[in-house]
Design a protein around this motif. Structure first.
Motif, PDB file in Angstrom:
ATOM      1  N   PHE A   1       0.801  -1.228   0.000  1.00  0.00           N
ATOM      2  CA  PHE A   1       0.000   0.000   0.000  1.00  0.00           C
ATOM      3  C   PHE A   1       0.832   1.276   0.000  1.00  0.00           C
ATOM      4  O   PHE A   1       0.264   2.374   0.042  1.00  0.00           O
ATOM      5  N   GLY A   2       2.143   1.174   0.001  1.00  0.00           N
ATOM      6  CA  GLY A   2       2.970   2.377  -0.011  1.00  0.00           C
ATOM      7  C   GLY A   2       3.246   2.889   1.386  1.00  0.00           C
ATOM      8  O   GLY A   2       3.196   2.150   2.370  1.00  0.00           O
ATOM      9  N   GLY A   3       3.531   4.188   1.493  1.00  0.00           N
ATOM     10  CA  GLY A   3       3.917   4.797   2.764  1.00  0.00           C
ATOM     11  C   GLY A   3       2.844   4.674   3.824  1.00  0.00           C
ATOM     12  O   GLY A   3       1.640   4.746   3.550  1.00  0.00           O
ATOM     13  N   LEU A   4       3.274   4.489   5.073  1.00  0.00           N
ATOM     14  CA  LEU A   4       2.368   4.311   6.200  1.00  0.00           C
ATOM     15  C   LEU A   4       2.622   5.389   7.243  1.00  0.00           C
ATOM     16  O   LEU A   4       3.759   5.822   7.451  1.00  0.00           O
ATOM     17  N   SER A   5       1.556   5.822   7.914  1.00  0.00           N
ATOM     18  CA  SER A   5       1.724   6.743   9.031  1.00  0.00           C
ATOM     19  C   SER A   5       2.297   5.978  10.224  1.00  0.00           C
ATOM     20  O   SER A   5       2.226   4.746  10.295  1.00  0.00           O
ATOM     21  N   VAL A   6       2.860   6.733  11.161  1.00  0.00           N
ATOM     22  CA  VAL A   6       3.445   6.083  12.333  1.00  0.00           C
ATOM     23  C   VAL A   6       2.367   5.394  13.169  1.00  0.00           C
ATOM     24  O   VAL A   6       2.623   4.368  13.807  1.00  0.00           O
ATOM     25  N   HIS A   7       1.146   5.938  13.174  1.00  0.00           N
ATOM     26  CA  HIS A   7       0.057   5.289  13.900  1.00  0.00           C
ATOM     27  C   HIS A   7      -0.264   3.931  13.276  1.00  0.00           C
ATOM     28  O   HIS A   7      -0.484   2.938  13.984  1.00  0.00           O
ATOM     29  N   THR A   8      -0.285   3.895  11.959  1.00  0.00           N
ATOM     30  CA  THR A   8      -0.560   2.635  11.275  1.00  0.00           C
ATOM     31  C   THR A   8       0.556   1.632  11.531  1.00  0.00           C
ATOM     32  O   THR A   8       0.303   0.438  11.734  1.00  0.00           O
ATOM     33  N   GLN A   9       1.797   2.094  11.532  1.00  0.00           N
ATOM     34  CA  GLN A   9       2.916   1.196  11.817  1.00  0.00           C
ATOM     35  C   GLN A   9       2.803   0.592  13.213  1.00  0.00           C
ATOM     36  O   GLN A   9       3.096  -0.591  13.410  1.00  0.00           O
ATOM     37  N   ALA A  10       2.378   1.385  14.178  1.00  0.00           N
ATOM     38  CA  ALA A  10       2.228   0.876  15.541  1.00  0.00           C
ATOM     39  C   ALA A  10       1.175  -0.233  15.601  1.00  0.00           C
ATOM     40  O   ALA A  10       1.379  -1.278  16.220  1.00  0.00           O
ATOM     41  N   GLY A  11       0.022   0.005  14.939  1.00  0.00           N
ATOM     42  CA  GLY A  11      -1.011  -1.024  14.922  1.00  0.00           C
ATOM     43  C   GLY A  11      -0.561  -2.290  14.227  1.00  0.00           C
ATOM     44  O   GLY A  11      -0.838  -3.405  14.689  1.00  0.00           O
ATOM     45  N   LEU A  12       0.150  -2.121  13.108  1.00  0.00           N
ATOM     46  CA  LEU A  12       0.650  -3.286  12.382  1.00  0.00           C
ATOM     47  C   LEU A  12       1.691  -4.045  13.199  1.00  0.00           C
ATOM     48  O   LEU A  12       1.749  -5.281  13.158  1.00  0.00           O
TER      49      LEU A  12
END
Length: 361
Positions: free
Chosen positions: A139-150
């Motif tokens: 999906f390309g670049g991720l926000s830091v919030h999304t990285q934390a959830g992942l």
């Protein structure tokens, strides 16, 4: 000097650092001259000292009076802002992540009966990395919030897979099957991560940022992740009695009324929630889960009623002190806590491997 922990009714363990039988009701620490008061006071003092250092020390050191002013009557000075908006949130993340890593470490060593085990043995770090890299690749670049959830989802999935593979063996989730399945899942996730980052530069950039374990990058995650931390600590406390009986051997534990499968499930759930929360908050911090249990057992003995809380306290102290040291040695920049702990932990790991006798688990 090496130390052997023995029980009044259990003979000395064999000369081995791995798979040595535990002695949960050990009184060696008390016989060595450590009173119950000392065993409580030392961990508490270590935590208080580490918290004060974390708040007071940085590129611009502050006094205790300035700390008190920033907490009680802030007036918007530069030091007030530094303490309240930078150092205090960072210290809170260090407290939470350190406690999680310390308790997850002692549980991992207890359930695997392996003195050199740590939470990463269950594939937690590589599972989190695989989730982040895969999402970036797709999906390309991720926000830091999304990285934390992942990161949390990947850590949880890897641990569940390790436990599922371990329980599928003929004898169920034994220490050996858990270690082997953990090594297999870790290798699998690591190989997939390597393949993806070679195919996509954006995935490589994301992985590089995430793999630097730091208390500064993700202070916002504590507010979202604390329920998982609380449940993980609750499971750890509920697992203490079973760990003490499992340390005598599974047959003995069964004869004492312990349900081994339930004990393993509760323990793995606690390790997963705690280590996954720590990875989400601070990234992969190596060696903390390995070092802390040995420090705790050296002070309070092998009884999990004492070593679990002591591991939480020393985990907080070690992570905060390493983070503070990183701010001092590279001033005006900083070294991440993961780098500092690796520098400290690698020699300790070598020493641990060379010693003839260890504080047993």
């Amino acid at each position: 000097m090496s130390e052997s922990v023995t029980s009044g009714t259990t003979p000395d363990p064999p000369d081995s650092s791995i798979d040595a039988p535990a002695t949960p009701r050990s009184n060696a620490a008390i016989r060595a001259g450590r009173s119950p008061l000392v065993m409580v006071a030392v961990p508490v003092a270590a935590v208080l000292a580490a918290v004060l250092l974390s708040i007071c020390v940085g590129s611009n050191p502050s006094t205790l009076a300035e700390v008190w002013h920033a907490i009680s009557t802030p007036s918007g000075t530069d030091m007030d802002v530094t303490i309240r908006e930078l150092r205090w949130p960072r210290t809170l993340v260090g407290i939470a992540a350190g406690a999680c890593l310390g308790v997850a470490g002692i549980l991992t060593q207890g359930h695997t009966r392996n003195a050199v085990a740590e939470p990463g043995l269950l594939g937690i770090n590589q599972g989190a990395a695989l989730a982040i890299v895969t999402a970036t690749f797709l999906f390309g670049g991720l926000s830091v919030h999304t990285q934390a959830g992942l990161a949390f989802a990947g850590a949880l999935a890897a641990s569940v897979l390790v436990f599922a593979v371990g329980t599928a063996a003929r004898n169920g989730a034994t220490p050996v099957t858990l270690v082997l399945s953990g090594a297999a899942v870790t290798a699998l996730c690591g190989g997939l991560v390597t393949g993806l980052v070679l195919l996509d530069s954006a995935s490589l950039d994301t992985l590089r940022f995430w793999q630097v374990g730091s208390l500064a990058a993700r202070p916002y995650t504590l507010g979202a992740i604390w329920p998982f931390v609380a449940v993980g600590l609750l499971f750890a406390l509920l697992n203490i009695g079973a760990l003490n009986t499992l340390a005598l051997g599974e047959d003995t534990a069964r004869s004492l009324g312990t349900s081994v499968p339930v004990a393993r499930c509760v323990g793995i759930a606690a390790i997963t929630l705690l280590a996954g929360s720590a990875v989400t908050m601070a990234g992969p911090i190596a060696f903390a889960g390995l070092l802390v249990p040995h420090i705790a057992r050296a002070l309070v003995g092998a009884d999990y009623r004492r070593t679990v809380p002591a591991s939480a306290a020393f985990g907080i102290s070690l992570v905060l002190i390493a983070d503070t040291a990183g701010r001092v040695v590279a001033r005006p920049g900083e070294l991440s806590v993961g780098v500092v702990l690796a520098v400290i932990g690698a020699p300790f790991f070598v020493l641990l491997a060379r010693r003839r006798r260890l504080v047993t688990i």
